[in-house]
Write an enzyme that holds these catalytic residues in place. Structure first.
Site, PDB file in Angstrom:
ATOM      1  N   ARG A 200       1.118  -1.284  -0.231  1.00 57.67           N
ATOM      2  CA  ARG A 200       0.048  -0.095  -0.045  1.00 57.67           C
ATOM      3  C   ARG A 200       0.923   1.236  -0.170  1.00 57.67           C
ATOM      4  O   ARG A 200       1.965   1.399  -0.884  1.00 57.67           O
ATOM      5  CB  ARG A 200      -1.325  -0.149   1.047  1.00 57.67           C
ATOM      6  CG  ARG A 200      -2.208  -1.348   1.251  1.00 57.67           C
ATOM      7  CD  ARG A 200      -2.597  -1.617   0.042  1.00 57.67           C
ATOM      8  NE  ARG A 200      -3.759  -0.221  -0.387  1.00 57.67           N
ATOM      9  CZ  ARG A 200      -4.761  -0.418   0.120  1.00 57.67           C
ATOM     10  NH1 ARG A 200      -5.298  -1.290   0.724  1.00 57.67           N
ATOM     11  NH2 ARG A 200      -5.708   0.749  -0.229  1.00 57.67           N
ATOM     12  N   LYS A 247       5.578  -6.889   7.380  1.00 54.75           N
ATOM     13  CA  LYS A 247       5.159  -7.527   6.190  1.00 54.75           C
ATOM     14  C   LYS A 247       6.043  -6.891   5.125  1.00 54.75           C
ATOM     15  O   LYS A 247       5.833  -5.833   4.225  1.00 54.75           O
ATOM     16  CB  LYS A 247       3.563  -7.497   5.598  1.00 54.75           C
ATOM     17  CG  LYS A 247       3.297  -8.479   4.409  1.00 54.75           C
ATOM     18  CD  LYS A 247       1.739  -8.085   4.114  1.00 54.75           C
ATOM     19  CE  LYS A 247       1.543  -8.785   2.672  1.00 54.75           C
ATOM     20  NZ  LYS A 247       0.260  -8.597   2.339  1.00 54.75           N
ATOM     21  N   ARG A 331      -0.096 -19.932  -0.968  1.00 58.32           N
ATOM     22  CA  ARG A 331      -0.158 -21.489  -1.619  1.00 58.32           C
ATOM     23  C   ARG A 331       0.573 -22.485  -0.859  1.00 58.32           C
ATOM     24  O   ARG A 331       1.019 -23.182  -1.215  1.00 58.32           O
ATOM     25  CB  ARG A 331       0.193 -21.450  -2.943  1.00 58.32           C
ATOM     26  CG  ARG A 331      -1.310 -21.101  -3.860  1.00 58.32           C
ATOM     27  CD  ARG A 331      -0.824 -20.863  -5.337  1.00 58.32           C
ATOM     28  NE  ARG A 331      -0.581 -21.947  -6.138  1.00 58.32           N
ATOM     29  CZ  ARG A 331      -1.109 -22.907  -6.485  1.00 58.32           C
ATOM     30  NH1 ARG A 331      -2.480 -23.060  -6.101  1.00 58.32           N
ATOM     31  NH2 ARG A 331      -0.319 -23.755  -6.983  1.00 58.32           N
ATOM     32  N   GLY A 353      -3.293 -18.895   4.876  1.00 56.83           N
ATOM     33  CA  GLY A 353      -4.375 -18.092   4.749  1.00 56.83           C
ATOM     34  C   GLY A 353      -5.711 -18.545   4.429  1.00 56.83           C
ATOM     35  O   GLY A 353      -6.436 -18.919   5.183  1.00 56.83           O
ATOM     36  N   CYS A 378      -9.373 -22.050  -5.222  1.00 62.28           N
ATOM     37  CA  CYS A 378     -10.455 -21.622  -6.113  1.00 62.28           C
ATOM     38  C   CYS A 378     -10.771 -20.187  -6.333  1.00 62.28           C
ATOM     39  O   CYS A 378     -11.095 -19.682  -7.296  1.00 62.28           O
ATOM     40  CB  CYS A 378     -11.697 -22.363  -6.056  1.00 62.28           C
ATOM     41  SG  CYS A 378     -12.769 -21.984  -4.613  1.00 62.28           S
TER      42      CYS A 378
END
Length: 527
Positions: A200, A247, A331, A353, A378
């Site tokens: 951001r 982060k 992932r 997550g 998905c």
């Protein structure tokens, strides 16, 4: 069912905190918060459910330190402190630690806010004029309201592209002070940690792609990361008792060689910045994919689009350079994948997550050896929902967003349940019925489970959908569910049960248009 010694379940010290295991819930925008950004019942129930499932460290995503128009949590006033205290108390009951990811959006929040308020004031004046029968004033004020609102959206759109370069040093200082004030409120609320959102606005300033400034915050690497380090220092001064995490967004590479993401830093600069962050007193670094493209699929890619845990190589480089714990995210869909990352020493903490959205009991199941319900990536219930301004959910987990009211409850005595159909709906019905204590038999007319999921998994990049079926193949035998393949349920079968659940699925539909019956026209079933 017992599991072998688990690396995921080993405790770890992070700054002043002792985390009971290595399983982290990273920051995700949920849409569960109240309209003013405070923590209400839906948010509270969701995060407490994660804590009850054994997660050791939970990060609340996108917490704004100012009252923005963004549909995210906000800790901008003292009045909001009690709701965050209730959240901290709720997760602490289960031994979890909680952090707030503080961020500032890439626009002039007060400026846009004043324009929105002006539009609302004009609209209110218009309604008052209408009530008084003054149609001329009503029309004029409504036109004024619409014009101001149009200008507000135009400014917002402009700022999202240019604010990083146009913001004055005074504005950046005010934003930094707001972030520090929010961190101080978090400390008052009993929150355990602050995560600096390195994307951001902060990530835009760090980025050689987005930052075109010519002052002390632009140009060289040292100048571009200057503001981020100032934010870290301000947080540590305002909330000295809290653990501070960063982060750290990395601009990765797409399969075609193009940059993936714009905010944040390139891998080599990420490594240099990680050392500066440790020197600045950061307690933990989460290496994550950079965003800032307007495409959520960059940071939360759908199945088949990117390799599993594609940022891990950079996290491993960072871990070799710093002594503070390093988290990896993106992932990681299985317990085995997380265990291997830890075994290889590539990272210290695993951020699950979407996987925890799909199954909040990963930690508990890692302890018992029970199979987890693995995320399909998905993006249907989670990413699609957020992009459409709905609250986040999971197509495989009926609890999401309704944890306060939806849970598997004990059954009503000893009963036999017949489930007709071994597709995804029948298999989930069988699992829930068995969990409730019933004797369950699934009747499937074909020679395999999955139903139309097998069709859905057939196109390119869609084979990961089969994880949904594989979960039931693993879990149902342990629950005592009997599966009868090549067995179309008979009247005798159903009459022998106390209840029947019919889940025979749907059929392909022939669209009623001329030529649909041509030999050249086929359905997905035919293919």
């Amino acid at each position: 069912m017992t599991a072998p010694a688990s690396k995921l379940l080993q405790p770890i010290t992070v700054g002043p905190l002792e985390l009971k295991n290595r399983i982290m819930f990273p920051p995700l925008t949920t849409g569960y918060e109240e309209r003013d950004g405070s923590i209400g019942e839906r948010s509270l129930a969701f995060y407490e459910r994660l804590a009850r499932g054994g997660v050791s460290y939970i990060v609340i995503g996108d917490v704004a330190p100012v009252m923005t128009a963004s549909p995210t949590p906000k800790l901008a006033t003292d009045a909001q402190i009690p709701t965050f205290k209730a959240l901290a108390d709720a997760v602490h009951k289960h031994g979890a630690k909680i952090a707030l990811q503080l961020f500032h959006p890439e626009y002039d929040v007060p400026g846009v806010g004043r324009m929105v308020m002006g539009s609302m004031a004009a609209a209110k004046a218009a309604q008052e004029a209408k009530a008084a029968g003054d149609e001329e004033t009503f029309a004029a004020k409504m036109a004024e309201s619409n014009e101001i609102r149009k200008q507000a959206y135009a400014k917002l759109h402009h700022d999202m592209q240019h604010f990083v370069n146009e913001a004055s040093v005074e504005q950046l200082t005010q934003i930094k002070e707001a972030i520090a004030a929010s961190a101080a409120r978090a400390q008052q609320a009993g929150i355990d940690a602050i995560e600096v959102h390195g994307d951001r606005l902060v990530g835009s300033l760090c980025s050689a792609i987005l930052n075109q400034r010519t002052d002390e915050y632009g140009g060289s690497f040292e100048n571009r990361v200057r503001y981020a380090l100032e934010v870290v220092a301000a947080i540590k001064e305002a909330a000295p008792e809290l653990m501070v995490e960063y982060k750290l967004p990395v601009i990765m590479e797409n399969p075609d060689g193009t940059p993936r993401g714009k905010g944040g830093l390139q891998p080599d600069e990420v490594c240099e910045f990680a050392k500066l962050l440790e020197g600045a007193g950061i307690d933990m670094i989460q290496v994550a994919q950079a965003n800032h493209t307007g495409n959520m699929g960059d940071t939360i890619p759908p199945m088949g689009a990117m390799p599993y845990n594609w940022t891990l190589p950079v996290a491993e480089r960072v871990k070799a350079l710093v002594s503070v714990p390093v988290a990896t995210v993106g992932r990681v869909v299985s317990v085995e994948a997380g265990e291997k990352i830890l075994e290889d020493g590539a990272a210290d903490i695993i951020a699950y997550g979407r996987s925890l959205m799909c199954d909040p009991d990963i930690a508990l199941k890692a302890a018992t050896g029970e199979p987890i319900r693995e995320c399909l990536n998905c993006n249907k219930g989670c990413v699609d929902a957020i992009q459409n301004r709905k609250y986040i959910s999971c197509v495989l987990n009926a609890e999401n967003g309704d944890e306060a009211t939806i849970a598997i409850k004990p059954g009503e005595g000893d009963k036999k349940i017949a489930v007709v159909g071994g597709g995804i709906a029948g298999l989930e019905a069988a699992r829930v019925a068995a969990k409730r204590g019933y004797d369950v038999t699934v009747y499937e007319a074909s020679d395999h489970l999955g139903g139309q999921i097998v069709l859905a998994a057939a196109p390119p990049r869609k084979d990961e959908i089969m994880r949904s079926v594989e979960y039931y193949e693993k879990i149902l035998p342990g629950l005592g569910v009997k599966v009868e393949l090549n067995h179309a349920a008979t009247a005798e079968d159903l009459n022998a049960a106390d209840a029947a659940i019919v889940a025979v699925g749907a059929h392909d539909v022939v669209i009623p248009v001329p030529g649909a019956d041509s030999e050249k026209v086929v359905s997905s079933w035919d293919v």
